[in-house]
Design a protein around this motif. Structure first.
Motif, short mmCIF file in Angstrom:
data_model
loop_
_atom_site.label_atom_id
_atom_site.label_comp_id
_atom_site.label_asym_id
_atom_site.label_seq_id
_atom_site.Cartn_x
_atom_site.Cartn_y
_atom_site.Cartn_z
N PHE A 216 24.80 68.05 31.23
CA PHE A 216 24.95 66.59 31.26
C PHE A 216 23.87 65.93 32.13
CE2 PHE A 216 29.32 67.34 29.69
CZ PHE A 216 29.24 66.52 28.58
N ALA A 217 23.50 66.57 33.23
CA ALA A 217 22.44 66.02 34.08
C ALA A 217 21.11 66.01 33.33
CB ALA A 217 22.33 66.82 35.37
N LEU A 218 20.79 67.09 32.65
CA LEU A 218 19.55 67.17 31.89
C LEU A 218 19.56 66.17 30.73
CD1 LEU A 218 16.84 68.57 31.51
CD2 LEU A 218 18.01 70.27 30.11
N GLY A 219 20.68 66.06 30.04
CA GLY A 219 20.81 65.10 28.95
C GLY A 219 20.65 63.67 29.43
N SER A 220 21.24 63.35 30.57
CA SER A 220 21.12 62.01 31.14
C SER A 220 19.68 61.71 31.53
CB SER A 220 22.01 61.85 32.36
OG SER A 220 23.36 61.96 32.00
N PHE A 221 19.01 62.67 32.14
CA PHE A 221 17.62 62.49 32.53
C PHE A 221 16.73 62.27 31.32
CE2 PHE A 221 13.41 64.18 33.68
CZ PHE A 221 13.11 63.31 34.72
N LEU A 222 16.93 63.04 30.26
CA LEU A 222 16.13 62.88 29.05
C LEU A 222 16.39 61.53 28.39
CD1 LEU A 222 16.36 66.46 27.50
CD2 LEU A 222 14.39 65.40 28.60
N PHE A 223 17.64 61.11 28.34
CA PHE A 223 17.96 59.81 27.76
C PHE A 223 17.37 58.68 28.60
CE2 PHE A 223 20.87 56.18 27.01
CZ PHE A 223 20.60 56.02 25.66
N PHE A 224 17.39 58.81 29.92
CA PHE A 224 16.78 57.83 30.82
C PHE A 224 15.28 57.73 30.55
CE2 PHE A 224 14.55 57.20 34.89
CZ PHE A 224 14.95 55.91 35.17
N GLY A 225 14.62 58.88 30.44
CA GLY A 225 13.18 58.89 30.16
C GLY A 225 12.85 58.27 28.82
N TYR A 226 13.65 58.57 27.80
CA TYR A 226 13.42 58.00 26.48
C TYR A 226 13.65 56.49 26.48
CZ TYR A 226 13.62 56.95 21.56
OH TYR A 226 13.38 56.39 20.33
N THR A 227 14.63 56.02 27.23
CA THR A 227 14.90 54.58 27.30
C THR A 227 13.72 53.85 27.94
OG1 THR A 227 17.26 55.03 27.47
CG2 THR A 227 16.53 52.84 28.10
N ILE A 228 13.18 54.39 29.02
CA ILE A 228 12.00 53.80 29.65
C ILE A 228 10.83 53.79 28.68
CG2 ILE A 228 10.26 54.11 31.47
CD1 ILE A 228 12.77 53.01 32.61
N TYR A 229 10.61 54.92 28.00
CA TYR A 229 9.52 55.03 27.03
C TYR A 229 9.68 53.99 25.91
CZ TYR A 229 6.82 56.85 23.11
OH TYR A 229 5.96 56.96 22.05
N HIS A 230 10.90 53.84 25.41
CA HIS A 230 11.16 52.89 24.34
C HIS A 230 10.91 51.46 24.81
CE1 HIS A 230 13.35 50.61 21.26
NE2 HIS A 230 13.12 51.66 20.48
N ALA A 231 11.30 51.15 26.03
CA ALA A 231 11.08 49.80 26.56
C ALA A 231 9.59 49.50 26.71
CB ALA A 231 11.79 49.64 27.90
N VAL A 232 8.81 50.48 27.12
CA VAL A 232 7.37 50.28 27.30
C VAL A 232 6.66 50.13 25.96
CG1 VAL A 232 5.25 51.42 28.09
CG2 VAL A 232 7.27 51.43 29.53
N LEU B 102 23.25 53.40 34.44
CA LEU B 102 23.94 53.50 33.16
C LEU B 102 24.20 52.13 32.55
CD1 LEU B 102 25.28 55.35 31.08
CD2 LEU B 102 27.37 55.18 32.40
N ILE B 103 24.51 51.15 33.36
CA ILE B 103 24.73 49.80 32.84
C ILE B 103 23.43 49.23 32.30
CG2 ILE B 103 25.37 47.43 33.49
CD1 ILE B 103 27.30 48.70 35.53
N GLY B 104 22.32 49.48 32.99
CA GLY B 104 21.01 49.01 32.53
C GLY B 104 20.62 49.64 31.21
N TRP B 105 20.86 50.95 31.06
CA TRP B 105 20.54 51.63 29.80
C TRP B 105 21.35 51.03 28.67
CZ3 TRP B 105 21.58 57.37 31.46
CH2 TRP B 105 20.77 57.71 32.53
N THR B 106 22.63 50.86 28.91
CA THR B 106 23.52 50.33 27.89
C THR B 106 23.13 48.91 27.49
OG1 THR B 106 25.29 51.67 28.83
CG2 THR B 106 25.94 49.95 27.30
N LEU B 107 22.83 48.08 28.47
CA LEU B 107 22.41 46.71 28.17
C LEU B 107 21.12 46.70 27.35
CD1 LEU B 107 23.12 44.82 31.51
CD2 LEU B 107 24.28 44.53 29.31
N TYR B 108 20.18 47.59 27.69
CA TYR B 108 18.93 47.63 26.93
C TYR B 108 19.20 47.98 25.47
CZ TYR B 108 14.48 48.94 25.03
OH TYR B 108 13.38 49.04 24.21
N TRP B 109 20.00 49.00 25.22
CA TRP B 109 20.23 49.43 23.84
C TRP B 109 21.06 48.43 23.05
CZ3 TRP B 109 17.01 52.53 21.76
CH2 TRP B 109 16.37 53.49 22.52
N ILE B 110 21.87 47.62 23.73
CA ILE B 110 22.67 46.61 23.03
C ILE B 110 21.89 45.31 22.87
CG2 ILE B 110 24.71 45.15 23.22
CD1 ILE B 110 26.11 47.50 24.59
N LEU B 111 21.24 44.84 23.94
CA LEU B 111 20.63 43.52 23.93
C LEU B 111 19.10 43.52 23.78
CD1 LEU B 111 22.62 41.94 26.90
CD2 LEU B 111 23.09 41.71 24.45
#
Length: 69
Positions: free
Chosen positions: A15-31, A53-62
């Protein structure tokens, strides 16, 4: 006896590795998001970094599609 011979440490690492990868992908997608201008990209990166987690969720929704002008 653990399920499928997977202990709690492995589950936490998974779960830690999955969260880190999702965090990295979210930053990449935003850039790289073509729907956002430079100011919006910067704002979303700050929200993602400090909102966790709230920031990631807000980005993917809004923020994924940017503003519809």
């Amino acid at each position: 006896m653990s399920i499928l011979f997977i202990g709690m440490q492995e589950i936490i690492i998974f779960f830690a590795l999955g969260s880190f990868l999702f965090f990295g992908y979210t930053i990449y997608h935003a850039v790289c998001n073509p729907y956002l201008n430079s100011n919006q990209k910067l704002l979303w990166i700050i929200i993602i970094l400090f909102g966790s987690l709230i920031g990631w969720t807000l980005y993917w929704i809004l923020g994924k599609r940017g503003q519809n002008d």
